[in-house]
Design a protein around this motif. Structure first.
Motif, PDB file in Angstrom:
ATOM      1  N   ALA A 242       0.864  -1.096   0.186  1.00  0.00           N
ATOM      2  CA  ALA A 242       0.009   0.127   0.186  1.00  0.00           C
ATOM      3  C   ALA A 242       1.022   1.214   0.126  1.00  0.00           C
ATOM      4  O   ALA A 242       0.518   2.278  -0.645  1.00  0.00           O
ATOM      5  N   ALA A 243       1.809   1.004   0.864  1.00  0.00           N
ATOM      6  CA  ALA A 243       2.820   2.395   0.843  1.00  0.00           C
ATOM      7  C   ALA A 243       3.582   2.499  -0.505  1.00  0.00           C
ATOM      8  O   ALA A 243       3.311   4.028  -1.051  1.00  0.00           O
ATOM      9  N   ALA A 244       3.666   1.640  -1.174  1.00  0.00           N
ATOM     10  CA  ALA A 244       4.250   1.736  -2.544  1.00  0.00           C
ATOM     11  C   ALA A 244       3.461   2.211  -3.628  1.00  0.00           C
ATOM     12  O   ALA A 244       3.471   2.888  -4.631  1.00  0.00           O
ATOM     13  N   ALA A 245       1.830   1.962  -3.241  1.00  0.00           N
ATOM     14  CA  ALA A 245       0.738   2.474  -4.104  1.00  0.00           C
ATOM     15  C   ALA A 245       0.461   3.767  -3.564  1.00  0.00           C
ATOM     16  O   ALA A 245      -0.525   4.301  -4.291  1.00  0.00           O
ATOM     17  N   GLY A 246       1.055   4.552  -2.808  1.00  0.00           N
ATOM     18  CA  GLY A 246       0.827   5.902  -2.571  1.00  0.00           C
ATOM     19  C   GLY A 246       0.021   5.948  -1.167  1.00  0.00           C
ATOM     20  O   GLY A 246      -0.599   7.182  -0.587  1.00  0.00           O
ATOM     21  N   TRP A 247      -0.297   4.924  -0.381  1.00  0.00           N
ATOM     22  CA  TRP A 247      -1.113   4.984   0.960  1.00  0.00           C
ATOM     23  C   TRP A 247      -0.196   5.472   1.975  1.00  0.00           C
ATOM     24  O   TRP A 247       1.021   5.155   2.075  1.00  0.00           O
ATOM     25  N   ALA A 248      -0.801   6.189   2.909  1.00  0.00           N
ATOM     26  CA  ALA A 248      -0.209   6.615   4.277  1.00  0.00           C
ATOM     27  C   ALA A 248      -0.223   5.302   5.099  1.00  0.00           C
ATOM     28  O   ALA A 248      -1.354   4.984   5.122  1.00  0.00           O
ATOM     29  N   ILE A 249       0.760   4.970   6.097  1.00  0.00           N
ATOM     30  CA  ILE A 249       0.291   3.880   6.923  1.00  0.00           C
ATOM     31  C   ILE A 249       0.503   4.501   8.531  1.00  0.00           C
ATOM     32  O   ILE A 249       1.631   5.384   8.698  1.00  0.00           O
ATOM     33  N   ALA A 250      -0.255   4.249   9.219  1.00  0.00           N
ATOM     34  CA  ALA A 250      -0.335   4.881  10.585  1.00  0.00           C
ATOM     35  C   ALA A 250      -0.574   3.798  11.668  1.00  0.00           C
ATOM     36  O   ALA A 250      -1.388   2.836  11.388  1.00  0.00           O
ATOM     37  N   ARG A 251       0.470   3.819  12.611  1.00  0.00           N
ATOM     38  CA  ARG A 251       0.125   2.811  14.058  1.00  0.00           C
ATOM     39  C   ARG A 251      -0.070   3.838  14.979  1.00  0.00           C
ATOM     40  O   ARG A 251       0.653   4.473  15.638  1.00  0.00           O
ATOM     41  N   GLU A 252      -1.421   3.725  15.160  1.00  0.00           N
ATOM     42  CA  GLU A 252      -2.096   4.584  16.433  1.00  0.00           C
ATOM     43  C   GLU A 252      -2.952   4.121  17.328  1.00  0.00           C
ATOM     44  O   GLU A 252      -3.662   2.882  16.774  1.00  0.00           O
ATOM     45  N   ARG A 253      -3.364   4.620  18.475  1.00  0.00           N
ATOM     46  CA  ARG A 253      -4.395   4.059  19.180  1.00  0.00           C
ATOM     47  C   ARG A 253      -5.765   4.162  18.404  1.00  0.00           C
ATOM     48  O   ARG A 253      -5.932   5.221  17.872  1.00  0.00           O
ATOM     49  N   VAL A 254      -6.422   3.210  18.426  1.00  0.00           N
ATOM     50  CA  VAL A 254      -7.891   3.156  17.845  1.00  0.00           C
ATOM     51  C   VAL A 254      -8.764   2.685  19.036  1.00  0.00           C
ATOM     52  O   VAL A 254      -8.780   1.644  19.639  1.00  0.00           O
ATOM     53  N   THR A 255      -9.866   3.376  18.920  1.00  0.00           N
ATOM     54  CA  THR A 255     -11.239   2.789  19.702  1.00  0.00           C
ATOM     55  C   THR A 255     -12.222   2.190  18.889  1.00  0.00           C
ATOM     56  O   THR A 255     -12.340   2.445  17.434  1.00  0.00           O
TER      57      THR A 255
END
Ligand SMILES: Cc1ncc(COP(=O)(O)O)c(C=O)c1O
Length: 310
Positions: A242-255
């Motif tokens: 996905a990153a190679a296809a232009g998506w941003a990747i985020a590892r963050e707290r999710v509720t």
């Protein structure tokens, strides 16, 4: 053969009875290989009753998908098996031996989709780790879950950073102690759901009993922080593509509220690959962009067609 394996314990666990050459079944049933490449019928006893894997769930495993005889991400699974074994201080054979076992169960290049499971128990007190590879058909129920699943949000009873600070809790290792994960799935089934997202005591999501939680928010893919959960190989593969296809990747707290605000939510794992979440606690998630995004991510994952069952 009954009780302990007739051949006794070899240097790497049980040894098949001398001369047992097992012909793989044509289709539909499981197949077991020892790491020397010998095949055994899945119906034959393999473990000693005093094996720590049986009496304490003490051991590690990996599961991946084989498509038309080709295992996916085998190198990454062998890496993680090694990391898990190191965390438990279980002495396991090197990757060449594991590859031999995997090759053995896939030697007949079985068509369709199969699950390939690598298991290493600590073994009996007086013996080495017990190691074997099992190939099994992927059931239609699991394949159907690639079309959509309902989940329950269930309390995990701890928070990620707290378990990550306690190495003896083995968070992040793929151990054989999955009884609570399986109990959570049974709880979900008894309450009309297909799966579970675990919620930490801090109110944020961790993972599913056998999968990673991934959300789409605009052109970002979001997943919970790594502390206290298993590093998912499928999610990692998805994020790289996905990153190679232009998506941003985020590892963050999710509720749980974030699931309802997302454009789409999935559980990712090595055999099911990508399962779109349609309901949480019986409430429908917004469906607007789900199908389009699921198709896009399935292509990024190089996901095989759902139909073919081994
Ligand atoms: C607890 C847990 N989290 C996440 C995953 C997903 O990991 P992977 O994509 O490597 O299969 C699994 C896989 O079984 C798992 O057991």
């Amino acid at each position: 053969m009954t009780g302990a394996p007739a051949g006794g314990a070899g240097p790497r666990g049980p040894v098949a009875p001398p001369g047992l050459a097992y012909a793989p079944p044509v289709t539909g049933t499981s197949l077991v290989a020892l790491l020397d490449g010998r095949l055994l019928p899945a119906t034959e006893p393999l473990l000693r009753p005093d094996d720590a894997g049986v009496v304490r769930g003490d051991g590690v495993f990996e599961t991946t998908l084989a498509v038309d005889g080709e295992p996916r991400d085998l190198s990454e699974h062998l890496d993680r098996l090694g990391r898990s074994a190191a965390a438990l201080e279980v002495d396991i054979p090197d990757r060449t031996e594991w590859s031999r076992g995997v090759d053995a169960v896939l030697a007949d290049r079985p068509a369709g989709q199969w699950s390939v499971r690598l298991t290493a128990t600590r073994g009996p007190d007086d013996g080495p780790a017990t190691c074997f590879v099992v190939r099994s058909p992927v059931g239609p129920r699991l394949l159907a879950q690639r079309q959509g699943i309902g989940v329950l949000a269930l309390d995990r009873g701890f928070d990620g950073p707290a378990v990550a600070r306690a190495p003896w809790l083995l968070a992040g290792a793929k151990t054989l102690s999955y009884a609570t994960n399986m109990a959570a799935l049974r709880w979900a089934a008894a309450h009309g759901a297909d799966d579970v997202v675990f919620v930490g005591t801090d109110g944020t999501l961790l993972e599913a009993p056998t999968a990673t939680v991934v959300l789409a928010r605009g052109r970002s893919l979001v997943t919970p922080p790594p502390e206290g959960i298993l590093a998912g190989i499928t999610a990692e593969r998805l994020f790289a593509a996905a990153a190679a296809a232009g998506w941003a990747i985020a590892r963050e707290r999710v509720t749980v509220a974030d699931l309802f605000a997302a454009d789409a939510v999935w559980l990712t794992s090595s055999v099911r690959l990508l399962a779109p979440v349609t309901t949480v606690d019986g409430r429908a998630l917004p469906a607007g962009r789900r199908a389009g995004l699921t198709g896009e991510l399935a292509a990024l994952l190089d996901m095989p067609a759902p139909a073919a069952v081994g």
